[in-house]
Design a protein around this motif. Structure first.
Motif, PDB file in Angstrom:
ATOM      1  N   SER A 245      10.123  -2.109  -2.936  1.00 18.34           N
ATOM      2  CA  SER A 245      10.013  -0.742  -2.685  1.00 18.34           C
ATOM      3  C   SER A 245      10.059  -0.305  -1.363  1.00 18.34           C
ATOM      4  CB  SER A 245       8.585  -0.320  -3.316  1.00 18.34           C
ATOM      5  OG  SER A 245       8.421  -0.864  -4.646  1.00 18.34           O
ATOM      6  N   PHE A 246       9.732  -1.164  -0.445  1.00 26.11           N
ATOM      7  CA  PHE A 246       9.737  -0.876   1.048  1.00 26.11           C
ATOM      8  C   PHE A 246       9.532  -2.328   1.842  1.00 26.11           C
ATOM      9  CE2 PHE A 246       5.459  -0.718  -0.751  1.00 26.11           C
ATOM     10  CZ  PHE A 246       4.737  -1.506   0.112  1.00 26.11           C
ATOM     11  N   PRO A 247       9.880  -2.370   3.035  1.00 25.54           N
ATOM     12  CA  PRO A 247       9.859  -3.878   3.522  1.00 25.54           C
ATOM     13  C   PRO A 247       8.516  -4.331   3.438  1.00 25.54           C
ATOM     14  CG  PRO A 247      10.803  -2.236   4.990  1.00 25.54           C
ATOM     15  CD  PRO A 247      10.345  -1.442   3.816  1.00 25.54           C
TER      16      PRO A 247
ATOM     17  N   PHE B 150      -1.991  -8.042   2.577  1.00 26.87           N
ATOM     18  CA  PHE B 150      -0.577  -8.200   2.042  1.00 26.87           C
ATOM     19  C   PHE B 150      -0.125  -6.570   1.227  1.00 26.87           C
ATOM     20  CE2 PHE B 150      -1.798 -12.654   1.279  1.00 26.87           C
ATOM     21  CZ  PHE B 150      -0.730 -13.206   1.442  1.00 26.87           C
ATOM     22  N   ASP B 151       0.846  -5.996   1.776  1.00 32.79           N
ATOM     23  CA  ASP B 151       1.324  -4.803   1.135  1.00 32.79           C
ATOM     24  C   ASP B 151       2.512  -4.585   0.817  1.00 32.79           C
ATOM     25  OD1 ASP B 151       1.555  -2.123   0.351  1.00 32.79           O
ATOM     26  OD2 ASP B 151       0.870  -1.470   2.459  1.00 32.79           O
ATOM     27  N   LEU B 152       2.879  -4.642  -0.568  1.00 38.49           N
ATOM     28  CA  LEU B 152       4.569  -4.778  -1.129  1.00 38.49           C
ATOM     29  C   LEU B 152       4.522  -4.084  -2.354  1.00 38.49           C
ATOM     30  CD1 LEU B 152       4.054  -6.951  -3.689  1.00 38.49           C
ATOM     31  CD2 LEU B 152       3.358  -8.494  -1.823  1.00 38.49           C
TER      32      LEU B 152
ATOM     33  N   SER C  61       6.617  -0.043  -7.546  1.00 41.05           N
ATOM     34  CA  SER C  61       5.163  -0.421  -7.580  1.00 41.05           C
ATOM     35  C   SER C  61       4.634  -0.353  -6.058  1.00 41.05           C
ATOM     36  CB  SER C  61       4.777  -1.546  -8.283  1.00 41.05           C
ATOM     37  OG  SER C  61       5.556  -2.810  -7.885  1.00 41.05           O
ATOM     38  N   ASP C  62       3.440  -0.476  -5.952  1.00 40.94           N
ATOM     39  CA  ASP C  62       2.829  -0.553  -4.397  1.00 40.94           C
ATOM     40  C   ASP C  62       1.406  -1.120  -4.420  1.00 40.94           C
ATOM     41  OD1 ASP C  62       2.291  -0.092  -1.778  1.00 40.94           O
ATOM     42  OD2 ASP C  62       2.522   2.304  -1.721  1.00 40.94           O
ATOM     43  N   ILE C  63       1.228  -2.210  -3.914  1.00 41.44           N
ATOM     44  CA  ILE C  63      -0.019  -2.722  -4.150  1.00 41.44           C
ATOM     45  C   ILE C  63      -0.480  -3.522  -2.685  1.00 41.44           C
ATOM     46  CG2 ILE C  63       0.850  -5.189  -4.874  1.00 41.44           C
ATOM     47  CD1 ILE C  63      -1.506  -5.735  -6.748  1.00 41.44           C
ATOM     48  N   THR C  64      -1.693  -3.441  -2.431  1.00 39.10           N
ATOM     49  CA  THR C  64      -2.329  -4.164  -1.332  1.00 39.10           C
ATOM     50  C   THR C  64      -3.582  -5.025  -1.774  1.00 39.10           C
ATOM     51  OG1 THR C  64      -1.612  -2.085   0.049  1.00 39.10           O
ATOM     52  CG2 THR C  64      -3.189  -3.781   1.140  1.00 39.10           C
ATOM     53  N   ARG C  65      -3.526  -6.243  -1.189  1.00 40.77           N
ATOM     54  CA  ARG C  65      -4.685  -6.984  -1.116  1.00 40.77           C
ATOM     55  C   ARG C  65      -4.896  -7.684   0.262  1.00 40.77           C
ATOM     56  NH1 ARG C  65      -5.139  -4.593  -5.428  1.00 40.77           N
ATOM     57  NH2 ARG C  65      -5.604  -5.357  -7.393  1.00 40.77           N
TER      58      ARG C  65
ATOM     59  N   ILE D  98      -4.186   4.194  -5.517  1.00 39.90           N
ATOM     60  CA  ILE D  98      -5.389   4.623  -4.836  1.00 39.90           C
ATOM     61  C   ILE D  98      -5.665   3.534  -3.741  1.00 39.90           C
ATOM     62  CG2 ILE D  98      -7.994   4.802  -5.054  1.00 39.90           C
ATOM     63  CD1 ILE D  98      -7.627   6.235  -7.448  1.00 39.90           C
ATOM     64  N   GLU D  99      -5.738   3.884  -2.506  1.00 38.11           N
ATOM     65  CA  GLU D  99      -5.797   2.633  -1.578  1.00 38.11           C
ATOM     66  C   GLU D  99      -6.612   2.899  -0.302  1.00 38.11           C
ATOM     67  OE1 GLU D  99      -1.976   2.799   0.706  1.00 38.11           O
ATOM     68  OE2 GLU D  99      -1.172   4.093  -0.926  1.00 38.11           O
ATOM     69  N   PRO D 100      -7.864   3.243  -0.386  1.00 38.96           N
ATOM     70  CA  PRO D 100      -8.679   3.127   1.109  1.00 38.96           C
ATOM     71  C   PRO D 100      -8.656   2.063   1.699  1.00 38.96           C
ATOM     72  CG  PRO D 100     -10.003   2.729  -1.093  1.00 38.96           C
ATOM     73  CD  PRO D 100      -8.658   2.921  -1.475  1.00 38.96           C
TER      74      PRO D 100
ATOM     75  N   ILE E  85      -7.213  -1.992   0.009  1.00 39.87           N
ATOM     76  CA  ILE E  85      -7.303  -2.491  -1.449  1.00 39.87           C
ATOM     77  C   ILE E  85      -6.563  -1.238  -2.184  1.00 39.87           C
ATOM     78  CG2 ILE E  85      -8.356  -3.329  -3.572  1.00 39.87           C
ATOM     79  CD1 ILE E  85     -10.782  -4.126  -1.745  1.00 39.87           C
ATOM     80  N   GLU E  86      -5.349  -1.717  -2.564  1.00 36.65           N
ATOM     81  CA  GLU E  86      -4.392  -0.521  -3.202  1.00 36.65           C
ATOM     82  C   GLU E  86      -4.138  -1.113  -4.748  1.00 36.65           C
ATOM     83  OE1 GLU E  86      -0.285  -0.025  -1.259  1.00 36.65           O
ATOM     84  OE2 GLU E  86      -0.449   1.785  -2.079  1.00 36.65           O
ATOM     85  N   ASP E  87      -4.376  -0.011  -5.598  1.00 34.48           N
ATOM     86  CA  ASP E  87      -3.846  -0.097  -7.108  1.00 34.48           C
ATOM     87  C   ASP E  87      -2.885   0.877  -7.217  1.00 34.48           C
ATOM     88  OD1 ASP E  87      -4.775  -2.638  -7.805  1.00 34.48           O
ATOM     89  OD2 ASP E  87      -6.804  -1.790  -7.968  1.00 34.48           O
TER      90      ASP E  87
HETATM   91 MN    MN Z   1       1.235   0.175  -0.003  1.00 35.53          MN
END
Ligand code: MN
Ligand code: MN
Length: 364
Positions: free
Chosen positions: A191-193, A222-224, A233-237, A326-328, A340-342
Motif C-alpha cells: 500500500s506504501f513503502p 512495523f508499519d505496512l 490494508s494498513d497495520i502497525t505493530r 485506528i492508530e494512536p 498500534i494500528e488496526d
Molecule cells: Mn500505517
C-alpha cells in the motif's frame, strides 16, 4: 452501466448541459474497474448525464482496459498524438456541448485545466470530488472481500517481520525479508513503502528505514500494508527486542488502552471525532498527551489514506460500510515510539476489527 457510473450520471443530471472529466487513477478505477498509472500521460474518464461514458488512455493501455472489463468507447492516443485533439473530435462527433464541467479540483493540474478551458471557453466549473468521496465512503460486498484479504495478508506480513528479528539485523533487512516472503505468497504490491524502525528512531511517526541495526532493549515498529485487487490494508505493530524497561511497558500499555478505547467508541451514530477523543483522553490521562501528534486514523480503500478523516473535530457520523484505521501512538524522543494500528469496518452493531495480529506486548 454499473451502479457507480449511474450514480455519477444521476448527479450530473442536476446540472444542465454538463459532463464529468475524471482524471485521478483511484476514481477512474472506482468507476471503471480499470487501474492505470499513466505517469505523465493523460488518463481520463468522461461521464455524461445521458449517454455512454468514454475512457481516454494511452494506446498501449487499451488492451489492459478491455481485459479489466471496460466495454464502452476508448479514445486511445500514441505518444506523437495530442489527446486533447482526439477528445475534441470525439465530443464533436457526439455533438456534446457543455455549460458545466465537473472535475476533481485537488487533482486536475493547471495545465490540463487550461487545455479543457481552451476546448470549452466560458464553461462553469464544478467539483466532483465530494460526490465521489461520498460514493467511495460506503464499501460494498466485493470491496469488503478485498479489504479483508488485504488485512489478512498484512497480519501475515507482521508475523514474518517479527519472526525475523534478532540483534544486529537492520531495518532494511527486515523490510527485504517481509517483501520477499509476501511476493512468494503472490502479493503484487504494498500500500506504501514498508516501514521498519528500531530504537529511538521509532519516535519518528514517518521515519524511513535505513541501515540502523536492532539492539537489545529496542522498540521495533512495523508499519505496512498490502494491496489486493486494488484495495489497501494498513497495520502497525510495535515489539521489543529481548528486554523491556518499565517506561517502555507503560508507554505500550497506554497506547494499547487508548486503541481499545477508540475501537470501543465505534458505535453507529457516534461522531468520528469522538473516536479520536476517546484515544486521546487515555493518552492525556497517562501524561503523554503532547507525544500523540497525529489524528487517530484515516479512511482506507482504493487509497491508503481516503475519506473519512478521524480527527477530533470531525462531527460526521459513523455509518455502516465505512472502513478506516485506528492508530494512536506515543512518540518520546530518546526512548522511542509505539503505535498500534488496526483496520476497522463499521457494521450495524459497531466496529469490526479486520486485522488480527496479537496486540499483547511481544518481547522477541
Ligand atoms: Mn500505517
Ligand atoms: Mn495508517
Amino acid at each position: 452501466m454499473n451502479q457507480r457510473l449511474k450514480s455519477l450520471s444521476l448527479w450530473l443530471q442536476h446540472h444542465d448541459d454538463s459532463f464529468a472529466f475524471i482524471t485521478s487513477s483511484a476514481n477512474v478505477f472506482y468507476l471503471s474497474g480499470f487501474w492505470c498509472d499513466p505517469h505523465e500521460r493523460l488518463l481520463a474518464l468522461l461521464v455524461f448525464p445521458d449517454g455512454e461514458p468514454v475512457l481516454v488512455c494511452p494506446q498501449m493501455e487499451i488492451a489492459r482496459a478491455r481485459r479489466a472489463g471496460w466495454g464502452y468507447a476508448v479514445i486511445g492516443y500514441d505518444d506523437s498524438t495530442d489527446p486533447w485533439e482526439e477528445i475534441h473530435r470525439h465530443l464533436q462527433g457526439r455533438a456534446i456541448t457543455a455549460n458545466t464541467i465537473a472535475v476533481e479540483k485537488s487533482h486536475l493540474s493547471f495545465a490540463r485545466f487550461e487545455q479543457l478551458s481552451a476546448l470549452f471557453p466560458n464553461v462553469q466549473w464544478l467539483d466532483a470530488e465530494e460526490t465521489l468521496r461520498q460514493l467511495r465512503l460506503i464499501k460494498d460486498e466485493q470491496e469488503m472481500k478485498r479489504l479483508r484479504q488485504a488485512a489478512e495478508l498484512a497480519d501475515r506480513a507482521i508475523e514474518i517481520g517479527v519472526s525475523a528479528i534478532r540483534p544486529g539485523v537492520t531495518e532494511l533487512e527486515l523490510v527485504a525479508v517481509i517483501e520477499y516472503e509476501l511476493k512468494k505468497l503472490g502479493v503484487e504490491g504494498m500500500s506504501f513503502p514498508t516501514t521498519v524502525l528500531t530504537g529511538a528512531r521509532t519516535a519518528d511517526p514517518h521515519g524511513v528505514p535505513g541501515s540502523a541495526a536492532v539492539a537489545s532493549g529496542d522498540f521495533i515498529l512495523f508499519d505496512l500494508g498490502v494491496i489486493v485487487d486494488g484495495y489497501c490494508s494498513d497495520i502497525t505493530r510495535t515489539v521489543v527486542c529481548q528486554t523491556a524497561s518499565d517506561e517502555q511497558r507503560l508507554i505500550y500499555d497506554t497506547v494499547l488502552r487508548a486503541q481499545q478505547a477508540a475501537i470501543d467508541a465505534c458505535r453507529p451514530q457516534t461522531a468520528l471525532g469522538a473516536i479520536d477523543r476517546a484515544a486521546r483522553s487515555v493518552i492525556e490521562q497517562a501524561g503523554y498527551g503532547p507525544y500523540f501528534t497525529h489524528r487517530v486514523g484515516h479512511g482506507l480503500g482504493i487509497e491508503v489514506h481516503e475519506h473519512p478523516s478521524l480527527h477530533g473535530a470531525n462531527e460526521e457520523l459513523l455509518v455502516p460500510g465505512m472502513v478506516f484505521t485506528i492508530e494512536p501512538g506515543i512518540y518520546v524522543p530518546a526512548i522511542g515510539g509505539v503505535r498500534i494500528e488496526d483496520d476497522i469496518a463499521v457494521t450495524d452493531s459497531g466496529g469490526e476489527v479486520l486485522t488480527s495480529f496479537s496486540k499483547e506486548l511481544i518481547i522477541v
